[in-house]
Write a protein that holds these residues in place. Structure first.
Motif, PDB file in Angstrom:
ATOM      1  N   ALA A  28       0.829  -1.207   0.000  1.00 50.78           N
ATOM      2  CA  ALA A  28       0.000   0.000   0.000  1.00 50.78           C
ATOM      3  C   ALA A  28       0.865   1.260   0.000  1.00 50.78           C
ATOM      4  N   LYS A  29       1.954   1.246   0.744  1.00 48.68           N
ATOM      5  CA  LYS A  29       2.850   2.407   0.779  1.00 48.68           C
ATOM      6  C   LYS A  29       3.381   2.697  -0.620  1.00 48.68           C
ATOM      7  N   LEU A  33       0.519   4.174  -2.711  1.00 46.24           N
ATOM      8  CA  LEU A  33       0.191   5.542  -2.302  1.00 46.24           C
ATOM      9  C   LEU A  33       1.187   6.555  -2.848  1.00 46.24           C
ATOM     10  N   ASN A  39      -7.947   6.631  -4.885  1.00 52.87           N
ATOM     11  CA  ASN A  39      -8.272   7.012  -3.518  1.00 52.87           C
ATOM     12  C   ASN A  39      -7.890   5.904  -2.539  1.00 52.87           C
ATOM     13  N   ILE A  40      -7.960   6.233  -1.265  1.00 51.75           N
ATOM     14  CA  ILE A  40      -7.483   5.335  -0.203  1.00 51.75           C
ATOM     15  C   ILE A  40      -8.217   4.000  -0.207  1.00 51.75           C
ATOM     16  N   ALA A  56      -6.775   0.189  -0.489  1.00 48.64           N
ATOM     17  CA  ALA A  56      -7.119  -0.831   0.522  1.00 48.64           C
ATOM     18  C   ALA A  56      -7.618  -2.107  -0.148  1.00 48.64           C
ATOM     19  N   LYS A 105     -12.220   0.191   4.714  1.00 45.95           N
ATOM     20  CA  LYS A 105     -11.273   1.293   4.895  1.00 45.95           C
ATOM     21  C   LYS A 105     -10.821   1.367   6.348  1.00 45.95           C
ATOM     22  N   ASN A 127      -7.067   1.395   7.541  1.00 42.49           N
ATOM     23  CA  ASN A 127      -6.513   2.534   8.270  1.00 42.49           C
ATOM     24  C   ASN A 127      -5.898   2.107   9.605  1.00 42.49           C
ATOM     25  N   THR A 148      -1.843   7.617   9.233  1.00 43.70           N
ATOM     26  CA  THR A 148      -2.938   7.116   8.407  1.00 43.70           C
ATOM     27  C   THR A 148      -2.434   7.089   6.970  1.00 43.70           C
ATOM     28  N   PRO A 149      -3.114   6.362   6.077  1.00 50.00           N
ATOM     29  CA  PRO A 149      -2.690   6.369   4.671  1.00 50.00           C
ATOM     30  C   PRO A 149      -2.661   7.778   4.075  1.00 50.00           C
ATOM     31  N   THR A 150      -3.637   8.601   4.412  1.00 50.53           N
ATOM     32  CA  THR A 150      -3.688   9.975   3.894  1.00 50.53           C
ATOM     33  C   THR A 150      -2.503  10.783   4.412  1.00 50.53           C
ATOM     34  N   ARG A 164       0.636   9.641   2.577  1.00 49.54           N
ATOM     35  CA  ARG A 164       0.681  10.165   1.205  1.00 49.54           C
ATOM     36  C   ARG A 164       1.042  11.650   1.223  1.00 49.54           C
TER      37      ARG A 164
END
Length: 146
Positions: free
Chosen positions: A93-94, A97, A106-107, A111, A119, A123, A133-135, A138
């Motif tokens: 995921a990293k 992102l 989008n997140i 996922a 989600k 998260n 968090t993923p956001t 990013r």
């Protein structure tokens, strides 16, 4: 929590004298081979992306008993099966992102791609492993991308 590099590079070899596995039939040589086969399977087939992945599935793919797969994960990576899968998913995921080709993704899409069904679960796992968090991850890394 082990560093993500440890997911593909085993931390140590099988501990023959380990109390937990003292009756295991897994020798150090076979354990090392199994750890390498598991690493290649995860890198090449990205099985961790399957949301319903089970230890049995890995055992079948590797052609060994599931307790051997569990032992290798426990001894090489110092985590249980679920932690191992979560760490692989979060590492993937990293990358997604930060991928400039995927910046419009989008997140929740990230996922789903890496194997999470919600989600919230994504998260929670992401924050536990990265501290962000993923956001946040990013956004913090956008600076490096520009």
């Amino acid at each position: 929590v082990p560093k993500t590099e440890e997911l593909t590079e085993p931390e140590s070899s099988i501990e023959i004298g380990s109390v937990k596995y003292k009756n295991s039939g897994l020798t150090a040589d076979i354990g090392n081979e199994l750890a390498e086969a598991l690493k290649q399977l995860m890198l090449n087939e990205k099985l961790y992306r399957e949301s319903e992945l089970k230890l049995e599935t890995l055992a079948i793919k590797l052609g060994v008993a599931k307790h051997y797969v569990s032992q290798v994960i426990n001894q090489y990576y110092k985590v249980n099966f679920f932690e191992y899968i979560n760490m692989l998913r979060i590492e993937d995921a990293k990358q997604l992102l930060l991928d400039s080709d995927k910046k419009s993704m989008n997140i929740i899409e990230v996922a789903y791609i890496v194997g999470y069904n919600t989600k919230n679960t994504f998260n929670t796992a992401f924050r536990r492993i990265t501290g962000l968090t993923p956001t946040e991850y990013r956004n913090q890394n956008k600076i490096r991308l520009n």
